[in-house]
Write a protein that holds these residues in place. Structure first.
Motif, PDB file in Angstrom:
ATOM      1  N   GLY A  61       0.826  -1.199   0.000  1.00  0.00           N
ATOM      2  CA  GLY A  61       0.000   0.000   0.000  1.00  0.00           C
ATOM      3  C   GLY A  61       0.857   1.244   0.000  1.00  0.00           C
ATOM      4  N   GLY A  62       0.241   2.377  -0.244  1.00  0.00           N
ATOM      5  CA  GLY A  62       0.986   3.633  -0.233  1.00  0.00           C
ATOM      6  C   GLY A  62       1.901   3.774  -1.432  1.00  0.00           C
ATOM      7  N   THR A  63       2.860   4.693  -1.300  1.00  0.00           N
ATOM      8  CA  THR A  63       3.750   4.996  -2.420  1.00  0.00           C
ATOM      9  C   THR A  63       4.954   4.080  -2.494  1.00  0.00           C
ATOM     10  OG1 THR A  63       4.907   6.639  -1.050  1.00  0.00           O
ATOM     11  CG2 THR A  63       3.072   7.421  -2.404  1.00  0.00           C
ATOM     12  N   SER A  65       6.956   0.353  -0.533  1.00  0.00           N
ATOM     13  CA  SER A  65       6.948  -0.730   0.447  1.00  0.00           C
ATOM     14  C   SER A  65       8.355  -1.292   0.564  1.00  0.00           C
ATOM     15  CB  SER A  65       5.993  -1.846   0.017  1.00  0.00           C
ATOM     16  OG  SER A  65       4.699  -1.361  -0.238  1.00  0.00           O
ATOM     17  N   THR A  84       5.510   0.493   4.953  1.00  0.00           N
ATOM     18  CA  THR A  84       4.804   1.141   3.861  1.00  0.00           C
ATOM     19  C   THR A  84       4.676   2.625   4.165  1.00  0.00           C
ATOM     20  OG1 THR A  84       2.757   1.162   2.553  1.00  0.00           O
ATOM     21  CG2 THR A  84       2.545   0.661   4.888  1.00  0.00           C
ATOM     22  N   THR A  85       4.605   3.411   3.107  1.00  0.00           N
ATOM     23  CA  THR A  85       4.448   4.869   3.239  1.00  0.00           C
ATOM     24  C   THR A  85       3.065   5.242   2.720  1.00  0.00           C
ATOM     25  OG1 THR A  85       6.817   5.159   2.871  1.00  0.00           O
ATOM     26  CG2 THR A  85       5.440   7.123   2.651  1.00  0.00           C
ATOM     27  N   PRO A  86       2.056   5.299   3.613  1.00  0.00           N
ATOM     28  CA  PRO A  86       0.697   5.585   3.137  1.00  0.00           C
ATOM     29  C   PRO A  86       0.511   7.016   2.673  1.00  0.00           C
ATOM     30  CG  PRO A  86       0.742   5.474   5.523  1.00  0.00           C
ATOM     31  CD  PRO A  86       2.110   5.070   5.063  1.00  0.00           C
ATOM     32  N   VAL A  87       1.192   7.951   3.363  1.00  0.00           N
ATOM     33  CA  VAL A  87       1.142   9.367   2.995  1.00  0.00           C
ATOM     34  C   VAL A  87       2.519   9.953   3.266  1.00  0.00           C
ATOM     35  CG1 VAL A  87      -1.327   9.661   3.472  1.00  0.00           C
ATOM     36  CG2 VAL A  87       0.337  10.034   5.304  1.00  0.00           C
ATOM     37  N   GLN A  90       4.790   9.803   6.781  1.00  0.00           N
ATOM     38  CA  GLN A  90       4.324   8.724   7.648  1.00  0.00           C
ATOM     39  C   GLN A  90       4.825   7.394   7.110  1.00  0.00           C
ATOM     40  OE1 GLN A  90       0.117   8.680   8.633  1.00  0.00           O
ATOM     41  NE2 GLN A  90       0.093   6.462   8.839  1.00  0.00           N
ATOM     42  N   ASP A  92       4.485   3.278   8.202  1.00  0.00           N
ATOM     43  CA  ASP A  92       3.884   2.264   9.058  1.00  0.00           C
ATOM     44  C   ASP A  92       4.652   0.954   8.931  1.00  0.00           C
ATOM     45  OD1 ASP A  92       1.933   4.162   9.575  1.00  0.00           O
ATOM     46  OD2 ASP A  92       0.476   3.276   8.187  1.00  0.00           O
ATOM     47  N   THR A 114      -0.962  -4.167  10.107  1.00  0.00           N
ATOM     48  CA  THR A 114      -0.313  -2.864   9.970  1.00  0.00           C
ATOM     49  C   THR A 114      -0.227  -2.202  11.335  1.00  0.00           C
ATOM     50  OG1 THR A 114      -1.134  -2.587   7.705  1.00  0.00           O
ATOM     51  CG2 THR A 114      -0.431  -0.593   8.875  1.00  0.00           C
ATOM     52  N   THR A 116       0.727   1.303  13.175  1.00  0.00           N
ATOM     53  CA  THR A 116       0.911   2.722  12.878  1.00  0.00           C
ATOM     54  C   THR A 116       0.861   3.565  14.136  1.00  0.00           C
ATOM     55  OG1 THR A 116       0.099   4.594  11.561  1.00  0.00           O
ATOM     56  CG2 THR A 116      -1.557   3.064  12.438  1.00  0.00           C
TER      57      THR A 116
END
Length: 268
Positions: A61-63, A65, A84-87, A90, A92, A114, A116
């Motif tokens: 997920g995100g930009t 992993s 993972t970088t969701p935004v 950040q 997680d 996950t 966070t």
């Protein structure tokens, strides 16, 4: 040397690996901003019974992993720690569990958990305890001070609420995290570096700081006598139940020139 996918232009970065009891080799890392986990047979060839091609590449997920650590449980299921970088701003943690065929297992939600805090969590360590519970370590910061973050999951992926507060421990420390190990009595040791010194923090098995260790649970070890140089703390190991060895190097002026291996042993 293994090339998982020639179309990805050989950008695989392997972070961790292990040898299973049947001599197959498991490895994890990052490729094209995705997490990969692969398995090779004892001769080094990709094991196509795993994931269909010998590897699994997935986005968490995100930009972007990552795959950072892998361990095998008592049933040879593979537990992988990644991120993972969701935004932006950040990161997680993501703990995934795979069956022996490379499929996501019945664990957490869809095979993953996950973790966070809403901030940046940098993976530090992964250990499967003798109880089957999963211990995860990370580093984070509040913008001023670095923190260790510990999380313990039950074997089904739910938070272990008998550990810390709701399954988590936060410990502010002026150090850069390096590694984690668990002693024979269940106590948890985190190795880091503070300036030119190695730093060790010990927690009880329930996540409480072990105040009988050093000062407030913290011990610092200097590899050199002077205040100059560029020490690097690298690893920690435990033997004879609770004896601790840390390794690193001294790049200072003494004994110099060059870099000298450094080893320190601590008694429990």
């Amino acid at each position: 040397r293994l090339d998982l996918d020639p179309t990805l232009n050989n950008v695989e970065q392997t972070a961790d690996g292990l040898v299973l009891p049947d001599n197959t080799i498991v490895f994890v890392g990052t490729v094209a901003d995705k997490q990969f986990i692969g398995r090779a047979d004892a001769s080094g060839l990709l094991d196509t019974t795993f994931g269909g091609a010998g590897f699994v590449i997935e986005s968490l997920g995100g930009t972007s992993s990552t795959g950072d650590a892998v361990r095998a449980d008592a049933n040879n299921r593979l537990v992988v720690l990644g991120s993972t970088t969701p935004v932006p701003g950040q990161i997680d943690l993501v703990v995934s569990r795979y069956t022996t065929t490379g499929a996501l297992d019945t664990f957490g939600t869809g095979g993953r958990v996950t973790i966070t805090t809403g901030g940046v969590l940098t993976p530090l360590g992964l250990i499967i305890l003798s109880t089957g519970k999963i211990l995860v370590a990370a580093t984070t910061t509040d913008g001023t001070t670095n923190h260790y973050a510990l999380f313990r999951l039950n074997s089904d992926g739910t938070p272990d609420t008998t550990f810390g507060t709701g399954g988590a421990v936060d410990y502010p420390v002026a150090t850069t995290g390096i590694a984690m190990t668990v002693l024979a009595d269940g106590k948890i040791m985190l190795l880091g570096q503070t300036g030119l010194k190695a730093s060790l923090v010990r927690f009880k098995a329930n996540g409480a700081v072990d105040n009988l260790f050093g000062t407030g649970g913290l011990v610092e070890v200097a590899f050199i006598d002077s205040g100059s140089g560029s020490n690097e703390v690298g690893s920690i190991a435990v033997y004879d139940a609770n004896k601790i060895v840390i390794g690193g190097s001294d790049g200072g002026a003494s004994p110099g020139p060059g870099r000298t291996a450094a080893v320190a042993r601590l008694w429990n």
